[in-house]
Scaffold this motif. Structure first.
Motif, short mmCIF file in Angstrom:
data_model
loop_
_atom_site.label_atom_id
_atom_site.label_comp_id
_atom_site.label_asym_id
_atom_site.label_seq_id
_atom_site.Cartn_x
_atom_site.Cartn_y
_atom_site.Cartn_z
N LEU A 16 0.82 -1.20 0.00
CA LEU A 16 0.00 0.00 0.00
C LEU A 16 0.86 1.26 0.00
N TYR A 17 1.86 1.29 0.87
CA TYR A 17 2.52 2.57 1.15
C TYR A 17 3.69 2.89 0.23
N LEU A 18 4.24 1.92 -0.50
CA LEU A 18 5.25 2.28 -1.49
C LEU A 18 4.64 3.20 -2.55
N GLY A 19 3.49 2.80 -3.09
CA GLY A 19 2.82 3.63 -4.09
C GLY A 19 2.37 4.95 -3.53
N GLU A 20 1.85 4.94 -2.32
CA GLU A 20 1.39 6.18 -1.70
C GLU A 20 2.56 7.13 -1.45
N ALA A 21 3.70 6.57 -1.03
CA ALA A 21 4.88 7.41 -0.79
C ALA A 21 5.38 8.03 -2.09
N TYR A 22 5.36 7.26 -3.16
CA TYR A 22 5.82 7.81 -4.44
C TYR A 22 4.90 8.92 -4.92
N MET A 23 3.60 8.70 -4.89
CA MET A 23 2.68 9.71 -5.42
C MET A 23 2.69 10.98 -4.57
N ASN A 24 3.04 10.85 -3.29
CA ASN A 24 3.10 12.02 -2.40
C ASN A 24 4.50 12.62 -2.32
N VAL A 45 -17.12 2.87 -10.77
CA VAL A 45 -16.86 3.19 -12.17
C VAL A 45 -16.57 4.68 -12.33
N ALA A 46 -17.35 5.52 -11.67
CA ALA A 46 -17.15 6.97 -11.78
C ALA A 46 -15.77 7.39 -11.28
N HIS A 47 -15.27 6.70 -10.26
CA HIS A 47 -13.96 7.04 -9.68
C HIS A 47 -12.88 7.05 -10.76
N HIS A 48 -12.94 6.15 -11.71
CA HIS A 48 -11.87 6.02 -12.71
C HIS A 48 -12.31 6.53 -14.09
N TYR A 49 -13.50 6.16 -14.52
CA TYR A 49 -13.87 6.40 -15.91
C TYR A 49 -14.55 7.74 -16.15
N ASP A 50 -14.90 8.45 -15.10
CA ASP A 50 -15.49 9.78 -15.28
C ASP A 50 -14.46 10.89 -15.08
N LEU A 51 -13.18 10.55 -15.21
CA LEU A 51 -12.14 11.57 -15.24
C LEU A 51 -12.26 12.35 -16.54
N SER A 52 -11.46 13.41 -16.67
CA SER A 52 -11.51 14.25 -17.86
C SER A 52 -11.31 13.43 -19.13
N GLY A 53 -12.16 13.65 -20.11
CA GLY A 53 -12.00 12.96 -21.38
C GLY A 53 -10.68 13.30 -22.04
N SER A 80 -2.42 -17.73 -11.41
CA SER A 80 -2.31 -18.37 -10.10
C SER A 80 -3.70 -18.63 -9.51
N PRO A 81 -3.78 -19.30 -8.38
CA PRO A 81 -5.08 -19.48 -7.72
C PRO A 81 -5.67 -18.15 -7.28
N PRO A 82 -6.94 -18.14 -6.85
CA PRO A 82 -7.59 -16.91 -6.40
C PRO A 82 -6.78 -16.20 -5.33
N GLY A 83 -6.80 -14.87 -5.37
CA GLY A 83 -6.03 -14.07 -4.42
C GLY A 83 -6.76 -12.78 -4.08
N SER A 84 -6.01 -11.68 -4.08
CA SER A 84 -6.62 -10.37 -3.78
C SER A 84 -5.96 -9.32 -4.64
N THR A 85 -6.59 -8.16 -4.74
CA THR A 85 -6.06 -7.05 -5.53
C THR A 85 -5.03 -6.29 -4.71
N ASN A 86 -3.98 -5.82 -5.37
CA ASN A 86 -2.99 -4.97 -4.73
C ASN A 86 -3.69 -3.83 -3.99
N LYS A 108 -7.20 0.97 -3.75
CA LYS A 108 -7.56 2.22 -3.08
C LYS A 108 -7.59 3.41 -4.03
N TYR A 109 -6.61 3.49 -4.93
CA TYR A 109 -6.43 4.71 -5.71
C TYR A 109 -6.87 4.61 -7.16
N ILE A 110 -6.88 3.44 -7.76
CA ILE A 110 -7.13 3.33 -9.19
C ILE A 110 -8.44 2.62 -9.50
#
Length: 414
Positions: free
Chosen positions: A57-65, A121-129, A284-290, A295-297
């Motif tokens: 979680l926090y590697l990506g958050e640290a980079y974006m911030n 869906v709005a979180h990602h796909y309703d960004l600026s065209g 691979s077998p079932p797992g979870s999303t990063n 959270k962000y994408i």
């Protein structure tokens, strides 16, 4: 160094140097010159602690911030090192607990009823065209392209290949077929099916921006009589369709709703109909999303294993008539999106800000490497209610594609 125990135990491939908030540096990994090298600086102790506790979680958050800075090498080099070593992180008794927790929380994390699905869906796909216009191909195809020759083809050529390949699998053998496009995006595939095969297409999406853009594009192309777009959840549809296609939408259905999805496909499909589901998956077998990606994408997003998909399909009285696995096609797609994003980065920064640019850089590179190193793939699954709905061999797919290519070459030569 707070992150020392993490990187010391995890990094075996590549060479990573980490400079902490006090200016101290440590180097981890193989030291081999033929493997990626990177140096990163973590700017404060609070961020060090967060990364040490939950790196996914926090590697990506640290980079974006801008609290994790790449000082030598590139972000690609750094994430390449992370990707090469991620399995050791997931299998570690301490940090692997987040993977196990994600698996236990799957019913909650990927529960997407109608209202929540629309919000996700709005979180990602309703960004600026304009944002999507800056990095997608000229048909706004925001899903895995299909490369016949990755070394020479442009993203436009590869996306045209993808549309043609999908159309061939739908067996559009006569004009006037009624086609349902679940998750129709900005309408490019629907208009292709109408133009090239004379189909009547109904596209449904939960994105207000997408449906507005799609309707305008159909009108501009003179296809508004053949192609209709609705702001609609597929679960509210009724009637029967000769063909059903869904590209890049199944990842957003949610594990709790797989039975609902395939039951609806069954009910909406004509007795002799054909459906084609194109989705990101995992080998691979079932797992979870990063955690950072969720959270962000793509909130509510999840890439399914074939095992959990097929176990649902077989209970819905549907034949699986074809499966194809696309392995590195999406890695090549994401690489081209990233290059275009970087070429237009200054404009993206004007539209949003530096934090947004860094977030999308992390997203595009991280996803590319997930297909190169971390077991992500794309599957195309063809379904029918009857076992004789398609020919006994796959020749009809290749024949249709070759005929389309020949027709296009002939038209270009005139």
């Amino acid at each position: 160094m707070l992150t020392g125990i993490l990187f010391r135990q995890i990094v075996r491939e590549g060479t990573l140097t980490v400079v902490d908030s006090r200016g101290r540096s440590e180097t981890y990994g193989s030291g081999r010159r033929d493997e990626p090298h990177a140096t990163v600086r973590i700017t404060d102790r609070a961020t060090e602690a967060k990364i040490a506790a939950h790196p996914k979680l926090y590697l990506g958050e640290a980079y974006m911030n801008s609290r994790l800075l790449v000082e030598e090498g590139s972000l690609y080099d750094f994430l390449n090192i992370c990707g090469r070593n991620v399995l050791r992180l997931e299998n570690h008794p301490l940090w692997g607990m987040f993977e196990r927790a994600g698996a236990l929380l799957r019913p909650l994390l990927y529960y997407n009823p109608v209202g929540r699905a629309r919000k996700n869906v709005a979180h990602h796909y309703d960004l600026s065209g304009e944002l999507y216009d800056l990095f997608l191909d000229d048909d706004w195809q925001y899903s895995c392209a299909y490369f016949l020759d990755p070394k020479s083809e442009t993203i436009e050529q590869a996306q045209a290949n993808k549309k043609r390949h999908i159309a061939a699998k739908l067996k559009l053998d006569r004009p006037g077929l009624e086609v349902l496009d679940i998750g129709s995006g900005w309408g490019g595939l629907a208009m292709y099916l109408a133009r090239e095969a004379g189909a009547n297409v109904t596209g449904v999406t939960l994105s207000e921006e997408q449906v507005k853009k799609s309707r305008q594009r159909a009108k501009d192309a003179g296809l508004e009589e053949q192609v209709q777009f609705q702001l609609q959840d597929y679960r509210n549809l009724s009637g029967r369709y000769d063909r059903i296609v869904s590209v890049g939408m199944f990842e957003h259905v949610g594990t709790q709703h797989y039975h609902e999805f395939f039951r609806k496909v069954h009910d909406l499909l004509a007795d002799d109909g054909v459906a084609m589901i194109h989705s990101i998956g995992r080998m691979s077998p079932p797992g979870s999303t990063n955690a950072w990606l969720r959270k962000y994408i793509f909130p509510g997003g999840y890439t399914p294993a074939l095992s959990e998909t097929l176990s649902v399909v077989e209970r819905r009285d549907l034949w699986v008539t074809d499966i194809e696995i696309l392995r590195l096609h999406y890695a090549e797609t994401l690489r081209r999106w990233y290059d275009r994003f970087q070429a237009n980065r200054a404009r993206v920064r004007e539209l949003y800000d530096e934090r947004f640019c860094r977030m999308w850089e992390f997203y595009l590179i991280g996803c590319e490497l997930s297909f190169r190193q971390m077991g992500q793939m794309v599957f195309q699954m063809q379904l029918s209610r009857r076992q004789d709905a398609v020919p006994l061999t796959r020749d009809y797919i290749t024949d249709w594609e070759r005929a389309q290519i020949a027709e296009g070459q002939s038209a270009a030569a005139e």
